[in-house]
Design a protein around this motif. Structure first.
Motif, short mmCIF file in Angstrom:
data_model
loop_
_atom_site.label_atom_id
_atom_site.label_comp_id
_atom_site.label_asym_id
_atom_site.label_seq_id
_atom_site.Cartn_x
_atom_site.Cartn_y
_atom_site.Cartn_z
N MET A 1 0.88 -1.29 0.24
CA MET A 1 -0.25 -0.08 -0.18
C MET A 1 0.93 1.28 0.00
O MET A 1 1.65 1.46 0.95
CB MET A 1 -0.92 -0.07 1.27
N THR A 2 0.80 1.98 -1.06
CA THR A 2 1.50 3.23 -1.32
C THR A 2 0.66 4.32 -0.52
O THR A 2 -0.47 4.69 -0.96
CB THR A 2 1.71 3.76 -2.39
N THR A 3 0.96 4.85 0.74
CA THR A 3 0.16 5.95 1.41
C THR A 3 0.30 7.20 1.07
O THR A 3 1.36 7.55 0.59
CB THR A 3 0.24 5.65 3.17
N THR A 4 -0.85 8.20 1.00
CA THR A 4 -0.56 9.52 0.91
C THR A 4 -1.24 10.13 2.13
O THR A 4 -2.30 10.54 1.86
CB THR A 4 -1.09 9.86 -0.66
N ALA A 5 -0.43 10.63 3.01
CA ALA A 5 -1.08 11.07 4.16
C ALA A 5 -1.77 12.43 4.04
O ALA A 5 -2.67 12.77 4.70
CB ALA A 5 0.12 11.38 5.34
N GLN A 6 -1.46 13.33 3.07
CA GLN A 6 -2.12 14.51 2.93
C GLN A 6 -3.44 14.41 2.24
O GLN A 6 -4.24 15.31 2.46
CB GLN A 6 -1.32 15.60 1.99
N HIS A 7 -4.25 13.30 1.91
CA HIS A 7 -5.53 13.08 1.75
C HIS A 7 -6.56 13.09 3.10
O HIS A 7 -7.67 13.34 2.80
CB HIS A 7 -5.71 11.72 1.04
N LEU A 8 -5.93 12.86 4.24
CA LEU A 8 -6.75 12.91 5.50
C LEU A 8 -6.82 14.10 6.24
O LEU A 8 -5.60 14.83 6.56
CB LEU A 8 -5.97 11.89 6.41
N PRO A 9 -8.00 14.72 6.24
CA PRO A 9 -8.02 16.30 6.60
C PRO A 9 -7.74 16.17 8.11
O PRO A 9 -7.81 15.14 8.90
CB PRO A 9 -9.56 16.80 6.49
N THR A 10 -7.35 17.42 8.70
CA THR A 10 -7.02 17.50 10.38
C THR A 10 -8.11 18.28 10.99
O THR A 10 -7.95 18.74 12.03
CB THR A 10 -5.60 18.01 10.31
N GLU A 11 -9.07 18.79 10.14
CA GLU A 11 -9.88 19.84 10.64
C GLU A 11 -11.04 18.72 11.42
O GLU A 11 -10.83 17.47 11.40
CB GLU A 11 -10.72 20.56 9.58
N ILE A 12 -12.01 19.22 12.13
CA ILE A 12 -12.99 18.56 12.84
C ILE A 12 -14.14 18.25 11.70
O ILE A 12 -14.81 19.22 11.05
CB ILE A 12 -13.81 19.22 13.91
N TYR A 13 -14.56 16.81 11.69
CA TYR A 13 -15.55 16.24 11.12
C TYR A 13 -16.63 15.83 11.84
O TYR A 13 -16.20 14.75 12.45
CB TYR A 13 -15.25 15.59 9.68
N LYS A 14 -17.85 16.17 11.69
CA LYS A 14 -18.77 15.35 12.49
C LYS A 14 -19.87 14.42 11.81
O LYS A 14 -20.02 14.66 10.47
CB LYS A 14 -19.72 16.33 13.44
N LEU A 15 -20.20 13.35 12.32
CA LEU A 15 -21.00 12.37 11.64
C LEU A 15 -22.29 12.98 11.19
O LEU A 15 -22.98 13.89 11.70
CB LEU A 15 -21.50 11.39 12.91
N ASP A 16 -22.70 12.58 10.12
CA ASP A 16 -23.97 12.77 9.26
C ASP A 16 -24.86 11.48 9.39
O ASP A 16 -24.66 10.49 8.86
CB ASP A 16 -23.71 13.02 7.70
N PRO A 17 -25.40 11.52 10.27
CA PRO A 17 -26.36 10.40 10.79
C PRO A 17 -27.17 9.62 9.64
O PRO A 17 -27.32 8.48 9.74
CB PRO A 17 -26.92 10.50 12.04
#
Length: 175
Positions: A1-17
């Protein structure tokens, strides 16, 4: 698996139920798959850490009379342990958007490491807010969490499989 860490945001994301589902599947009678889900859940992605909590009493199956047995001490024991909790320790996203999520899953007061695999997506939702999605599956041995109930089948074998597939479909919106 070649990972690309910049794809993961660091802000706050909350559940859309409305666009999320937390379910499980286990082999029943040695031939079919029994499915259920949790209806009261919370999840959040914050600073690259994915967390989630399900209220065990919100478990639903196609067999309503099974509810009492699942809430009892032989299964979820909701009087003593009312929640199922998860916290990621590492999230690896590949260039093709496949994802591996390592973390700790706590059920019935027992915490064990778990690794889920699936896919990750991101974009802008209908309301214009940034959204991310995870489609994840993990397999656990239910005995690792104290789910030891079993019943032998008349023809041999066991009524309920030991391996449980956890299926999580998440959409989270930027807070």
């Amino acid at each position: 698996m070649t990972t690309t860490a910049q794809h993961l945001p660091t802000e706050i994301y909350k559940l859309d139920p409305v666009h999320s589902n937390f379910g499980f599947a286990v082999r029943f009678n040695g031939v079919s798959i029994f499915r259920g889900q949790f209806e009261q859940v919370e999840a959040k992605l914050e600073d690259g850490v994915l967390t989630g909590t399900a209220q065990a009493e919100s478990i639903k199956t196609a067999i309503p009379q099974l509810q009492a047995q699942l809430l009892a001490p032989e299964f979820f024991d909701v009087e003593r342990t009312p929640t199922v909790d998860f916290r990621s320790t590492d999230i690896r996203i590949a260039d093709d958007r496949s994802v591996e999520v390592d973390g700790e899953l706590e059920i019935r007061g027992v915490a064990n490491p778990v690794m889920a695999q699936g896919s990750f997506s991101s974009g802008v939702g209908m309301t214009g807010s940034e959204v991310v999605g995870f489609e994840l599956e993990a397999r656990i041995d239910r005995r690792d969490y104290g789910f030891d109930w079993q019943q032998p089948l008349p023809s041999g074998g066991e009524a309920l499989g030991w391996e449980v597939s956890l299926e999580v479909h998440l959409q989270l919106a930027k807070a």
